[in-house]
Design a protein around this motif. Structure first.
Motif, PDB file in Angstrom:
ATOM      1  N   PRO A  91      62.561   3.689   4.736  1.00  0.00           N
ATOM      2  CA  PRO A  91      63.382   4.876   5.029  1.00  0.00           C
ATOM      3  C   PRO A  91      62.630   6.206   4.999  1.00  0.00           C
ATOM      4  N   PHE A  92      61.588   6.293   4.156  1.00  0.00           N
ATOM      5  CA  PHE A  92      60.911   7.593   4.007  1.00  0.00           C
ATOM      6  C   PHE A  92      59.716   7.754   4.939  1.00  0.00           C
ATOM      7  N   GLU A  93      59.398   6.677   5.638  1.00  0.00           N
ATOM      8  CA  GLU A  93      58.262   6.714   6.566  1.00  0.00           C
ATOM      9  C   GLU A  93      58.634   7.524   7.809  1.00  0.00           C
ATOM     10  N   LYS A  94      57.626   8.178   8.396  1.00  0.00           N
ATOM     11  CA  LYS A  94      57.869   8.848   9.675  1.00  0.00           C
ATOM     12  C   LYS A  94      57.719   7.845  10.813  1.00  0.00           C
ATOM     13  N   VAL A  95      58.432   8.104  11.909  1.00  0.00           N
ATOM     14  CA  VAL A  95      58.405   7.194  13.055  1.00  0.00           C
ATOM     15  C   VAL A  95      56.961   6.919  13.499  1.00  0.00           C
ATOM     16  N   ILE A  96      56.200   7.994  13.716  1.00  0.00           N
ATOM     17  CA  ILE A  96      54.851   7.808  14.267  1.00  0.00           C
ATOM     18  C   ILE A  96      53.971   7.000  13.311  1.00  0.00           C
ATOM     19  N   LYS A 117      52.832   6.561  24.868  1.00  0.00           N
ATOM     20  CA  LYS A 117      53.489   5.923  26.016  1.00  0.00           C
ATOM     21  C   LYS A 117      54.679   5.087  25.544  1.00  0.00           C
ATOM     22  N   ILE A 118      54.460   4.323  24.484  1.00  0.00           N
ATOM     23  CA  ILE A 118      55.534   3.465  23.959  1.00  0.00           C
ATOM     24  C   ILE A 118      56.693   4.321  23.449  1.00  0.00           C
ATOM     25  N   LEU A 119      56.370   5.361  22.680  1.00  0.00           N
ATOM     26  CA  LEU A 119      57.441   6.197  22.115  1.00  0.00           C
ATOM     27  C   LEU A 119      58.200   6.939  23.208  1.00  0.00           C
ATOM     28  N   GLN A 121      58.595   5.884  26.315  1.00  0.00           N
ATOM     29  CA  GLN A 121      59.369   4.853  27.021  1.00  0.00           C
ATOM     30  C   GLN A 121      60.683   4.582  26.278  1.00  0.00           C
ATOM     31  N   LEU A 122      60.657   4.717  24.972  1.00  0.00           N
ATOM     32  CA  LEU A 122      61.838   4.420  24.153  1.00  0.00           C
ATOM     33  C   LEU A 122      62.613   5.686  23.771  1.00  0.00           C
ATOM     34  N   SER A 123      62.276   6.801  24.410  1.00  0.00           N
ATOM     35  CA  SER A 123      62.882   8.114  24.097  1.00  0.00           C
ATOM     36  C   SER A 123      62.787   8.445  22.609  1.00  0.00           C
ATOM     37  N   LEU A 124      61.669   8.107  22.003  1.00  0.00           N
ATOM     38  CA  LEU A 124      61.475   8.392  20.574  1.00  0.00           C
ATOM     39  C   LEU A 124      60.407   9.458  20.343  1.00  0.00           C
ATOM     40  N   TRP A 125      59.818   9.939  21.423  1.00  0.00           N
ATOM     41  CA  TRP A 125      58.691  10.857  21.258  1.00  0.00           C
ATOM     42  C   TRP A 125      59.114  12.112  20.495  1.00  0.00           C
ATOM     43  N   ASP A 126      60.296  12.631  20.824  1.00  0.00           N
ATOM     44  CA  ASP A 126      60.776  13.833  20.140  1.00  0.00           C
ATOM     45  C   ASP A 126      61.084  13.580  18.670  1.00  0.00           C
ATOM     46  N   LYS A 127      61.253  12.329  18.325  1.00  0.00           N
ATOM     47  CA  LYS A 127      61.611  11.966  16.940  1.00  0.00           C
ATOM     48  C   LYS A 127      60.404  11.480  16.159  1.00  0.00           C
ATOM     49  N   ARG A 128      59.217  11.634  16.734  1.00  0.00           N
ATOM     50  CA  ARG A 128      58.061  10.981  16.119  1.00  0.00           C
ATOM     51  C   ARG A 128      57.791  11.442  14.698  1.00  0.00           C
ATOM     52  N   ASP A 129      58.143  12.699  14.388  1.00  0.00           N
ATOM     53  CA  ASP A 129      57.891  13.196  13.039  1.00  0.00           C
ATOM     54  C   ASP A 129      59.119  13.112  12.126  1.00  0.00           C
ATOM     55  N   SER A 130      60.192  12.473  12.623  1.00  0.00           N
ATOM     56  CA  SER A 130      61.380  12.304  11.772  1.00  0.00           C
ATOM     57  C   SER A 130      61.171  11.140  10.811  1.00  0.00           C
ATOM     58  N   GLN A 131      61.812  11.276   9.637  1.00  0.00           N
ATOM     59  CA  GLN A 131      61.824  10.118   8.743  1.00  0.00           C
ATOM     60  C   GLN A 131      62.822   9.108   9.277  1.00  0.00           C
ATOM     61  N   LYS A 140      67.132   3.505  15.157  1.00  0.00           N
ATOM     62  CA  LYS A 140      66.332   2.587  14.321  1.00  0.00           C
ATOM     63  C   LYS A 140      65.989   1.323  15.113  1.00  0.00           C
ATOM     64  N   ARG A 141      66.932   0.860  15.926  1.00  0.00           N
ATOM     65  CA  ARG A 141      66.648  -0.320  16.755  1.00  0.00           C
ATOM     66  C   ARG A 141      65.492  -0.022  17.708  1.00  0.00           C
ATOM     67  N   ARG A 142      65.486   1.196  18.230  1.00  0.00           N
ATOM     68  CA  ARG A 142      64.381   1.565  19.127  1.00  0.00           C
ATOM     69  C   ARG A 142      63.054   1.581  18.378  1.00  0.00           C
ATOM     70  N   VAL A 143      63.099   2.061  17.110  1.00  0.00           N
ATOM     71  CA  VAL A 143      61.862   2.085  16.323  1.00  0.00           C
ATOM     72  C   VAL A 143      61.353   0.659  16.111  1.00  0.00           C
ATOM     73  N   LEU A 144      62.286  -0.281  15.888  1.00  0.00           N
ATOM     74  CA  LEU A 144      61.887  -1.687  15.726  1.00  0.00           C
ATOM     75  C   LEU A 144      61.156  -2.183  16.972  1.00  0.00           C
ATOM     76  N   ILE A 145      61.667  -1.773  18.130  1.00  0.00           N
ATOM     77  CA  ILE A 145      61.011  -2.194  19.373  1.00  0.00           C
ATOM     78  C   ILE A 145      59.639  -1.535  19.494  1.00  0.00           C
ATOM     79  N   ALA A 146      59.582  -0.236  19.149  1.00  0.00           N
ATOM     80  CA  ALA A 146      58.294   0.475  19.218  1.00  0.00           C
ATOM     81  C   ALA A 146      57.265  -0.204  18.310  1.00  0.00           C
ATOM     82  N   LYS A 147      57.697  -0.581  17.126  1.00  0.00           N
ATOM     83  CA  LYS A 147      56.789  -1.278  16.193  1.00  0.00           C
ATOM     84  C   LYS A 147      56.304  -2.597  16.791  1.00  0.00           C
TER      85      LYS A 147
END
Ligand SMILES: Nc1ncnc2c1ncn2[C@@H]1O[C@H](COP(=O)(O)OP(=O)(O)OP(=O)(O)O)[C@@H](O)[C@H]1O
Ligand SMILES: [Mg+2]
Length: 309
Positions: A91-96, A117-119, A121-131, A140-147
């Motif tokens: 939970p406390f980790e940042k997306v990137i 590119k991956i982030l 593609q998943l519309s997560l780039w703007d959230k890369r520094d979010s916890q 969160k499901r998108r983060v699982l895919i990015a991982k």
């Protein structure tokens, strides 16, 4: 196209002796999308976990890109990305950083351009520094895919990627999957949303109590198993199906205005000609005819009924 995944007589008995996989054999072609359908407890997650080496098989073999997942584990696992059914993020980790970490686990060199590119593609780039904890369930499901994609795998397993996500996000996911396929990634997904399989899969596998009931090209399956319905709209509603017309294949709509005739597309004779002459002979006048093809969902329900019988 070559087979990128070869599963041969795969068996899994859990420690308590329960046989969750009873000899599954399945070949998956490079670049295809295979949807695995089956009721709760069928063995879908067990199959995926065993193929990915998260649980150990008690029999049979699996090869990914020609590498045996036991004797050549690292090479096989490096080709696989896995999006698990359960969300298991820090939970406390940042997306990137969580995505960067996943890539590192596979010993891949740092490559921020690939991660961007991956982030994106998943519309997560703007959230890369979010916890992670600040993200919605769908994010969160998108983060699982990015991982799962961080080490650029050639085969991606998605275990119920759209469980509990809204319609819009589900459609986004379908687009993501289509984009990955266009990049040549092979995708195996499980889902309880049959319309999802209908929308995106090339082939359908149906699994029940640890056995693969069938694997077939989606369009062929729908043509082979599909039933059609003919709706006969009447000028005046009737109270009941006339005695001369009574048959298992014929029902009356709730409002009495439409006769619904179900027939088998495989049958030599559909019985439509006779039905229409019988309708006329019964003194009914029709205003319109309409046909519809049964959905994959109906086919699936029928299959499981047959299996239980
Ligand atoms: N660790 C375990 N120990 C014993 N039995 C298990 C274990 N994990 C799963 N099972 C059993 O194996 C069977 C298959 O479970 P699995 O999770 O593979 O099903 P599934 O098809 O993924 O179901 P769902 O649609 O609910 O996700 C179930 O009967 C389950 O109870
Ligand atoms: Mg499961």
């Amino acid at each position: 196209m070559p087979d990128i995944v070869e599963i041969n007589d795969l068996r899994k008995a859990y420690a308590d002796g329960f046989e969750a996989l009873k000899g599954v054999t399945l070949k998956i072609k490079q670049g295809e999308i295979l949807a695995l359908l089956g009721p709760n407890g069928a063995g879908k997650t067990t199959l995926i976990s065993t193929v990915c080496g998260i649980t150990t098989a008690t029999g049979g073999t699996v090869k990914v890109g020609g590498h045996d997942t036991i004797t050549d584990y690292r090479a096989a696992r490096g080709m696989i990305g896995l999006v698990p059914q359960e969300i298991n993020l820090e939970p406390f980790e940042k997306v990137i950083s969580t995505v960067r970490f996943s890539r590192g686990l596979f010993g891949k060199p740092k490559d921020d351009a690939a991660l961007e590119k991956i982030l994106r593609q998943l519309s997560l780039w703007d959230k890369r520094d979010s916890q992670i904890r600040a993200l919605s369930g769908g994010m969160k499901r998108r983060v699982l895919i990015a991982k799962a994609l961080a080490h650029e795998p050639r085969v991606l397993f998605l275990d119920e990627p759209t469980a509990g996500v809204d319609v819009e996000l589900r459609r986004d996911m379908w687009e993501i999957v289509a984009g990955l396929k266009a990049d040549g990634v092979t995708i195996i997904l499980t889902t309880h949303y049959i319309e999802e399989a209908e929308a995106i899969a090339d082939r359908i596998g149906v699994i029940a109590h640890g056995e693969l009931l069938l694997v077939e090209d989606k369009n062929k399956l729908m043509a082979r198993m599909g039933k059609k319905q003919l709706q006969v709209h009447l000028t005046k509603p009737i109270d009941a199906v006339p005695a001369s017309l009574v048959s298992d294949a014929l029902t009356l709509s709730e409002d009495g205005s439409t006769l619904i005739y179900t027939y088998d597309t495989r049958a030599e004779r559909t019985g439509i000609t006779k039905l229409l002459s019988d309708v006329a002979a019964a003194g009914l006048v029709l205003t319109d005819l309409e046909t519809s093809q049964s959905s994959l969902e109906e086919i699936f329900v029928d299959l499981l009924k047959e299996d239980a019988a």
